[in-house]
Motif scaffolding. Sequence first.
Motif: not given
Length: 275
Positions: A166, A168-169, A172, A189, A194, A198, A206
């Motif tokens: 997804l 990553t940070s 996202r 994920l 991930s 989350l 999201l």
Amino acid sequence: MSRIVDFHIHCNSSDPEQVKQLAETCEKYEVAAALVGGLRYGATDYVPNEQVIQICREYPDLFYPLAKIDFWEAPPNPDEASRLAEAGVRGFKFIYPYYAYDDDRYMPIYERIETLGLPVLFHTGDFCPSPVDAVWRRPVLRNMDPVTLDRIARSFPKLNIVMAHLGTSLWRVPAAELVKTHPNLYTDLAGHGSFAALSAEDLAGLLGPRRHVYGVERAFFHKLVFGSDAYVDKPSTLVSALDHYRHLLDRLGLPAGLSAEIMGGTVGRWLGIPL
């Protein structure tokens, strides 16, 4: 719940004992694993595609081969995808491209895979630095930005695409918005960064509906698939991912049928796995 399918396991070892340990883990937790090898992920080599196919033949009820096609120096030959499909490959993985994923040089390979009816998995987001970065000096992260999948999803609407991690940070929110835009774009994920980072609330935000409508029926949780990012020599990651995914799905209160699709139903149909 139906059988679980893990669409994201790295085949980094052909050691018989390590392969057997992964197989025993999959059997214990009723998981069918899609194994991907292929040479050169940055500075790291993995088990060659042909050897991954052979490993999967030794465990036909547990392992299903994905192939990595090299996106490094030379443009890929679409015939290679056809050859691998004839050899038994059930899908393809792309990572660490020399150019951005949506570069013109790569479009013929996606077109061929769409005609083969096989799914694809793209790494998106963060990627560890390696010594070869100083040699090649390529824009590594920008080449794997989730937005590069937009052109691919639009151009090949029958191609089932999974966006690993997804974004990553780093990406996202745009990654999730892309998943909502394209019917053929899904996400996993995979990786502790991930699935363990989350919360259920984060994931609801999201993949929730674009308009403020209550209820999961207007959300996009059906675009999520199970992927652990485990390695043959580290099957414990698979167990951790199972725990985290189940925790997230329980906290979200998703219907049992939808949870079963996320954990294996969707990907299982693409791979032709009996569920």
